[in-house]
Design an enzyme around this catalytic site. Structure first.
Site, PDB file in Angstrom:
ATOM      1  N   LYS A  33       0.830  -1.215   0.000  1.00 58.99           N
ATOM      2  CA  LYS A  33       0.000   0.000   0.000  1.00 58.99           C
ATOM      3  C   LYS A  33       0.866   1.266   0.000  1.00 58.99           C
ATOM      4  O   LYS A  33       2.085   1.205   0.247  1.00 58.99           O
ATOM      5  CB  LYS A  33      -0.933  -0.053   1.214  1.00 58.99           C
ATOM      6  CG  LYS A  33      -1.942  -1.211   1.168  1.00 58.99           C
ATOM      7  CD  LYS A  33      -2.905  -1.166   2.355  1.00 58.99           C
ATOM      8  CE  LYS A  33      -3.922  -2.299   2.304  1.00 58.99           C
ATOM      9  NZ  LYS A  33      -4.909  -2.202   3.412  1.00 58.99           N
ATOM     10  N   TYR A  67     -12.174  -2.349  -3.487  1.00 61.69           N
ATOM     11  CA  TYR A  67     -12.706  -2.499  -2.126  1.00 61.69           C
ATOM     12  C   TYR A  67     -14.235  -2.407  -2.086  1.00 61.69           C
ATOM     13  O   TYR A  67     -14.799  -2.107  -1.027  1.00 61.69           O
ATOM     14  CB  TYR A  67     -12.067  -1.465  -1.194  1.00 61.69           C
ATOM     15  CG  TYR A  67     -10.697  -1.883  -0.680  1.00 61.69           C
ATOM     16  CD1 TYR A  67     -10.544  -3.032   0.096  1.00 61.69           C
ATOM     17  CD2 TYR A  67      -9.563  -1.122  -0.950  1.00 61.69           C
ATOM     18  CE1 TYR A  67      -9.301  -3.423   0.576  1.00 61.69           C
ATOM     19  CE2 TYR A  67      -8.312  -1.500  -0.456  1.00 61.69           C
ATOM     20  CZ  TYR A  67      -8.193  -2.660   0.302  1.00 61.69           C
ATOM     21  OH  TYR A  67      -6.965  -3.051   0.800  1.00 61.69           O
ATOM     22  N   PHE A  90     -15.425   3.050   7.278  1.00 59.41           N
ATOM     23  CA  PHE A  90     -14.059   3.424   6.917  1.00 59.41           C
ATOM     24  C   PHE A  90     -13.821   3.474   5.406  1.00 59.41           C
ATOM     25  O   PHE A  90     -12.711   3.775   4.957  1.00 59.41           O
ATOM     26  CB  PHE A  90     -13.054   2.465   7.576  1.00 59.41           C
ATOM     27  CG  PHE A  90     -13.270   1.001   7.232  1.00 59.41           C
ATOM     28  CD1 PHE A  90     -12.808   0.468   6.042  1.00 59.41           C
ATOM     29  CD2 PHE A  90     -13.927   0.154   8.118  1.00 59.41           C
ATOM     30  CE1 PHE A  90     -12.988  -0.865   5.729  1.00 59.41           C
ATOM     31  CE2 PHE A  90     -14.114  -1.198   7.813  1.00 59.41           C
ATOM     32  CZ  PHE A  90     -13.639  -1.698   6.613  1.00 59.41           C
ATOM     33  N   ARG A 150      -1.031 -14.267   4.378  1.00 60.55           N
ATOM     34  CA  ARG A 150      -1.731 -13.646   5.512  1.00 60.55           C
ATOM     35  C   ARG A 150      -0.881 -13.758   6.793  1.00 60.55           C
ATOM     36  O   ARG A 150      -0.875 -12.854   7.618  1.00 60.55           O
ATOM     37  CB  ARG A 150      -3.096 -14.314   5.737  1.00 60.55           C
ATOM     38  CG  ARG A 150      -4.077 -14.223   4.579  1.00 60.55           C
ATOM     39  CD  ARG A 150      -4.730 -12.895   4.394  1.00 60.55           C
ATOM     40  NE  ARG A 150      -5.482 -12.437   5.532  1.00 60.55           N
ATOM     41  CZ  ARG A 150      -6.245 -11.342   5.543  1.00 60.55           C
ATOM     42  NH1 ARG A 150      -6.359 -10.603   4.452  1.00 60.55           N
ATOM     43  NH2 ARG A 150      -6.887 -10.971   6.613  1.00 60.55           N
ATOM     44  N   THR A 206      -4.817  -7.412  10.718  1.00 60.24           N
ATOM     45  CA  THR A 206      -5.221  -6.136  10.115  1.00 60.24           C
ATOM     46  C   THR A 206      -4.793  -4.952  10.975  1.00 60.24           C
ATOM     47  O   THR A 206      -4.279  -3.950  10.468  1.00 60.24           O
ATOM     48  CB  THR A 206      -6.768  -6.104   9.949  1.00 60.24           C
ATOM     49  OG1 THR A 206      -7.178  -7.307   9.293  1.00 60.24           O
ATOM     50  CG2 THR A 206      -7.211  -4.894   9.149  1.00 60.24           C
ATOM     51  N   ARG A 259       3.018  -6.121   9.071  1.00 58.28           N
ATOM     52  CA  ARG A 259       2.201  -5.075   9.690  1.00 58.28           C
ATOM     53  C   ARG A 259       2.759  -4.668  11.054  1.00 58.28           C
ATOM     54  O   ARG A 259       2.716  -3.493  11.410  1.00 58.28           O
ATOM     55  CB  ARG A 259       0.737  -5.513   9.759  1.00 58.28           C
ATOM     56  CG  ARG A 259       0.049  -5.355   8.397  1.00 58.28           C
ATOM     57  CD  ARG A 259      -1.273  -6.042   8.335  1.00 58.28           C
ATOM     58  NE  ARG A 259      -2.093  -5.601   7.206  1.00 58.28           N
ATOM     59  CZ  ARG A 259      -3.206  -6.231   6.826  1.00 58.28           C
ATOM     60  NH1 ARG A 259      -3.620  -7.304   7.462  1.00 58.28           N
ATOM     61  NH2 ARG A 259      -3.897  -5.774   5.797  1.00 58.28           N
ATOM     62  N   ASN A 304      -2.077   0.303   6.860  1.00 59.98           N
ATOM     63  CA  ASN A 304      -1.508  -0.953   7.359  1.00 59.98           C
ATOM     64  C   ASN A 304      -0.656  -1.721   6.345  1.00 59.98           C
ATOM     65  O   ASN A 304      -0.596  -2.939   6.379  1.00 59.98           O
ATOM     66  CB  ASN A 304      -2.620  -1.829   7.960  1.00 59.98           C
ATOM     67  CG  ASN A 304      -3.650  -2.250   6.945  1.00 59.98           C
ATOM     68  OD1 ASN A 304      -3.566  -1.857   5.783  1.00 59.98           O
ATOM     69  ND2 ASN A 304      -4.612  -3.049   7.355  1.00 59.98           N
ATOM     70  N   HIS A 317      -1.951  -5.491   1.535  1.00 60.13           N
ATOM     71  CA  HIS A 317      -3.203  -6.224   1.338  1.00 60.13           C
ATOM     72  C   HIS A 317      -2.851  -7.641   0.904  1.00 60.13           C
ATOM     73  O   HIS A 317      -1.870  -7.841   0.185  1.00 60.13           O
ATOM     74  CB  HIS A 317      -4.051  -5.568   0.228  1.00 60.13           C
ATOM     75  CG  HIS A 317      -5.173  -6.471  -0.217  1.00 60.13           C
ATOM     76  ND1 HIS A 317      -6.372  -6.529   0.463  1.00 60.13           N
ATOM     77  CD2 HIS A 317      -5.248  -7.396  -1.217  1.00 60.13           C
ATOM     78  CE1 HIS A 317      -7.139  -7.444  -0.122  1.00 60.13           C
ATOM     79  NE2 HIS A 317      -6.477  -7.980  -1.138  1.00 60.13           N
ATOM     80  N   GLU A 377      -9.378 -11.016  -7.410  1.00 63.42           N
ATOM     81  CA  GLU A 377      -8.438  -9.904  -7.225  1.00 63.42           C
ATOM     82  C   GLU A 377      -7.275  -9.980  -8.210  1.00 63.42           C
ATOM     83  O   GLU A 377      -6.803  -8.953  -8.701  1.00 63.42           O
ATOM     84  CB  GLU A 377      -7.933  -9.891  -5.772  1.00 63.42           C
ATOM     85  CG  GLU A 377      -9.038  -9.499  -4.791  1.00 63.42           C
ATOM     86  CD  GLU A 377      -8.612  -9.527  -3.337  1.00 63.42           C
ATOM     87  OE1 GLU A 377      -9.452  -9.198  -2.479  1.00 63.42           O
ATOM     88  OE2 GLU A 377      -7.451  -9.868  -3.046  1.00 63.42           O
TER      89      GLU A 377
END
Ligand code: UDP
Length: 143
Positions: free
Chosen positions: A11, A51, A59, A87, A93, A104, A114, A117, A128
């Site tokens: 990100k 998203y 949010f 993950r 998250t 993270r 964060n 993704h 995706e």
């Protein structure tokens, strides 16, 4: 265990911190191979579309603005159990809940800002990956 593919995004906050190489190294050390990659600046349409599942969440607006705030690095990761493994390397998250040594825990500053993704299931991974890459842009390592 099956060989899977998953969609990863570094990100804008992590790109701005200049840690793309560090994050790629963590993927590779976890046994994940980068089989497609592109840096891009997301348009509003792309950020909202990616998203869309969160569009009713409080949010959503901040998330879209954040994802458009600078370039992102988008990649397809391939490997055994790639979805869960990514993950695991990413961490929770909310960075306050992320295990020590995860991306993270080390680079995220809040639950919204964060760092990364990662797809959360086979069906979302497929959708995706197709959102960002044409089949011919993926260079399989495993077959
Ligand atoms: N997010 C947020 N506030 C929240 C929950 C999520 O800003 O309370 C953002 C955050 O950037 C997160 C993204 O929305 O990464 C997608 O949320 P999800 O629950 O799918 O988390 P992820 O799969 O990214 O861990």
């Amino acid at each position: 265990m099956a060989v899977e593919r998953t969609l990863s995004i570094i990100k804008p906050d992590a790109v701005a911190k200049n840690v793309i190489g560090d994050i790629y190294s963590r993927f590779e050390k976890a046994g994940l191979s980068i089989v497609a990659a592109r840096m891009l600046q997301l348009s509003r349409e792309q950020a909202e579309g990616f998203y869309a599942v969160h569009k009713e969440r409080p949010f959503f607006k901040d998330l879209v603005e954040f994802m458009m705030s600078g370039p992102v690095m988008v990649q397809v990761l391939e490997g055994e159990n790639a979805i869960a493994k990514n993950r695991e390397v990413m961490g929770a998250t909310n960075p306050k809940e992320a295990a020590p040594g995860t991306i993270r825990a080390d680079f995220a500053s809040s639950i919204g800002t964060n760092a990364v993704h990662g797809s959360d299931a086979p069906e979302t991974a497929k959708q995706e990956i197709e959102f960002f890459f044409k089949p011919e842009e993926i260079c399989p390592r495993s077959r």
